[in-house]
Design an enzyme around this catalytic site. Sequence first.
Site, PDB file in Angstrom:
ATOM      1  N   HIS A  26      -6.826   1.870   1.873  1.00  0.00           N
ATOM      2  CA  HIS A  26      -5.671   0.880   2.450  1.00  0.00           C
ATOM      3  C   HIS A  26      -5.952   0.779   4.203  1.00  0.00           C
ATOM      4  O   HIS A  26      -5.186  -0.319   4.490  1.00  0.00           O
ATOM      5  CB  HIS A  26      -4.744   1.349   2.544  1.00  0.00           C
ATOM      6  CG  HIS A  26      -4.543   2.149   3.457  1.00  0.00           C
ATOM      7  ND1 HIS A  26      -4.286   3.667   4.032  1.00  0.00           N
ATOM      8  CD2 HIS A  26      -2.852   2.324   4.919  1.00  0.00           C
ATOM      9  CE1 HIS A  26      -3.624   3.806   4.615  1.00  0.00           C
ATOM     10  NE2 HIS A  26      -2.683   3.360   4.673  1.00  0.00           N
ATOM     11  N   HIS A  78       0.461  -0.719   0.492  1.00  0.00           N
ATOM     12  CA  HIS A  78      -0.261   0.170  -0.059  1.00  0.00           C
ATOM     13  C   HIS A  78       0.725   1.544   0.195  1.00  0.00           C
ATOM     14  O   HIS A  78       1.122   2.558   0.209  1.00  0.00           O
ATOM     15  CB  HIS A  78      -1.518   0.542   0.986  1.00  0.00           C
ATOM     16  CG  HIS A  78      -0.531   0.206   2.403  1.00  0.00           C
ATOM     17  ND1 HIS A  78      -0.844  -1.327   3.351  1.00  0.00           N
ATOM     18  CD2 HIS A  78       0.146   0.169   2.734  1.00  0.00           C
ATOM     19  CE1 HIS A  78      -0.758  -1.297   4.412  1.00  0.00           C
ATOM     20  NE2 HIS A  78       0.227  -0.056   4.504  1.00  0.00           N
ATOM     21  N   MET A  91      -6.003  -0.878  15.999  1.00  0.00           N
ATOM     22  CA  MET A  91      -5.671  -2.142  17.229  1.00  0.00           C
ATOM     23  C   MET A  91      -6.330  -2.554  17.942  1.00  0.00           C
ATOM     24  O   MET A  91      -7.402  -1.048  18.089  1.00  0.00           O
ATOM     25  CB  MET A  91      -4.271  -1.976  17.934  1.00  0.00           C
ATOM     26  CG  MET A  91      -4.119  -2.911  19.171  1.00  0.00           C
ATOM     27  SD  MET A  91      -3.010  -2.273  20.380  1.00  0.00           S
ATOM     28  CE  MET A  91      -3.793  -0.504  19.613  1.00  0.00           C
ATOM     29  N   GLY A 121      -7.869  -2.866  10.413  1.00  0.00           N
ATOM     30  CA  GLY A 121      -8.358  -1.921  10.649  1.00  0.00           C
ATOM     31  C   GLY A 121      -6.863  -1.527  12.334  1.00  0.00           C
ATOM     32  O   GLY A 121      -6.403  -1.638  12.346  1.00  0.00           O
TER      33      GLY A 121
END
Lengths: 140, 482
Positions: free
Chosen positions: B405, B330, B382, B380
Amino acid sequence: MGKARFQELEHTADLAIRVWGKDLPELFANAAYGMFSLMVEVDKLGTEAEHIVSLQAVDREALLVDWLSELLTLHDTHRQAYREFLIRNLFLDEEGAKLEAIALGGKIEGVKIVIKGVTYHDLHIEETPQGYTTALVFDI
Amino acid sequence: MIRREDIKKIGPYLYEIPASHRGDMRVPARIYADEEILEDTLGDRSLEQLINTATLPGTVRYTLAMPDIHQGYGFPIGGVAATRLPDGVISPGGIGYDINCGVRVLASNLTKDEVMPYIRNLVESMYRHVPSGLGAGGLKVSVAELDEVATRGGKWVVDKGYVPKEDLERTEEFGHIPGADPSKVSNHAKDRGRQQLGSLGSGNHFLEIDEIEEIYWPEAAEAFGLNQGHIAVQIHCGSRGYGHQVCTDYVRSMQGSLKKYGIELPDRELVCVPFNSPEGQSYFAAMACAANFAFANRLRIAHGIRQAFEEVLSSKIPGWELHSVYDIAHNIGKLEEHEVDGKKVKVCVHRKGATRAFGPGFEGLPKEYQPLGQPVLVPGSMGTHSFILAGTEGSMKMTFGSTCHGAGRTMSRAEAKRKIHGKELEKQLETQGIAVKAGSWAGLAEEAPFAYKDVERVTDIVDKAGIARKVAKLRPIGVMKG
C-alpha cells in the site's frame, strides 16, 4: 509536581507514551494530560470548557481506553483540548470498573497531530512500589 | 523474540514462519520481502504482530505481510488475514481506526510543462478548496443526509452534482459497499462525521500533484488514461472522525464478548467476534457506513481539486481536464471469494495497510480495465516517487488478491523531527522542484522522506513476486499536507 507524569516512547508509525501515577486516579489524569500534550501546547490552554465524563467498562484497562477515547471524541466534536482532570470516582469490582471525572480545557485552532484512536496494544496497568504505570499506543 | 533462523525462505521474495513456531498459531505467517527488508523488519515488533494475527479463529491458509510491513498495533501495517465465513472472526482493530483510508488518483491531459508555471498557485488553491487539519471544516450535513452518505457512499456525491458518474465507476466497489446500516453507528460518530465530509485531516494524509515520469506497461497505462509527461493528482485520506469513532466503539463493545465466544488472544487490540454473530454483523454494517463515508469523502475532495484547477487555470489553459484513474481502500474488511484447499470459499479479508489487487477478468472493474487487472495506487513518501500498478493472477492465487500500500515507515516521527526542521525540509523539497504547503512545520518534518522505506524497492518486490505489475511511475511536483 516534581516527578514525570509521562514520557514519549519510540514507535515506528504511531505514537506511544509511558504514564505514571501514585494511584489509579492520578494514572488516569496523567494519561489524559500526556495524550493532549502530544496534540497541543497544553500549558497555553484555558480552562473555560468543562465536561463531566461518566463511564463503565469491563476492567481498568478498558476503562482507561474508554476515558481517553471519550476525551478524543469531545476534542474532535467541540474543537477543544483539555489540561486538568479531576477524577472524582474510580472504583473496581467483580462486575467491572467505573469512572466519574471532570475535564477542563479550552478552544483550540489547530493540533500538532491528530490522534485517531487509543489502542489496547501494550496496555498493561502494573503496580510498582511508587504506584501504577502503563504504556499507551495511539493510532495517528 | 523472532530470529532470522525462525524464518524460512520459500521463494525468491517470499519467506515463511511456520505455524509450529508458536503454540497458538493456527496458520503459517508469510512475508513478501528481500533479505534487506526482512532484516529491517526484525528490528521492530512487526513480525511478532504478524504472528499474532495467525492466531485469529477461522484464519485460512496463512496470514501475510507485504514488503511495506512496519510495526503498528494489533495487526502490523502491511498485514493481510482472511477468515472463513460465516463463523470466522471479524476484527475491528485488524481493519484500523481510519476505516477505508485509501487513495484516489486523477490524471490529466495537462503536461507537466504546461502546469509548472502555476504549480505554486495550484497548491495554494488546493489548500483553500480542500479543508484540512483539525476537526470540522468539511461540508456540513444533517444527520439524515449523513446516513444517506453512509448507505449510498459515492453515489450521494454524484447525485449532488459534485462529480460526474465516471468518477464513481472508477472506484473500488463502485464507491459503495453493500450492507451499510447507519442505525449501527453511534451518535458520537455522527456528531463527528457531519462536520467533516470532504476534508483531508492531517498526519500522513496529503494531496499531491505529480508528473507521470515513466511508463512500464503502455497498454495498461493507455487504458488507465496515463500519459508520460502529463500530470496526475493523488488524494490520500480516509473516513475522518466518523470512521475513527466506529472503530473505537466496536473495539470497546467487543471487549465484553470475548469470553462469550471463548476467544483467547495475545493482544486485546485484536479483539474479534465471529462474523455471523450479532456483534460481528453490527460491526460490519457500521464499518460499511464508514467505508462509504470515505469513498464519498475522497470524491468530494476530487471536486475541491477541480475547483482549485478551475480557479487557477480557467483563463490560462483552455480545455484542461482531470479524469479518475481509480480509488482504492487500504484499511478495510471485505467479503470475497478465494481459493482455499482447492475450493472457492467465502472469506472476510482484513487488509490493514494493504491494497486489493484483483487480476484480469474481475467483473467488478470498469469494462476497459477488465482485460488488464485492477489499478493499484501506491503513494510514496513525500518528495519521492509513487507508483501505479495492476492486480495480477498471481495476487489472486497467492495473496487473497492483495498487495502493498505504500512505502512503510522505518523511523519514528520523533526521530524524524530530531533530524530535520520542517522549514529546512521545505527548502530541500523546493530545491528538488517540489512546491509544498503544510499545516504545520512539525507535521511536515514527521513525514520526511528518509523516515520511510524506499517505495521503489517495495514495488519492485511485489512486481517480481508476481502479486502486482508495475504500470507507471509518478514524480511529485506539488504537495499539500494537512
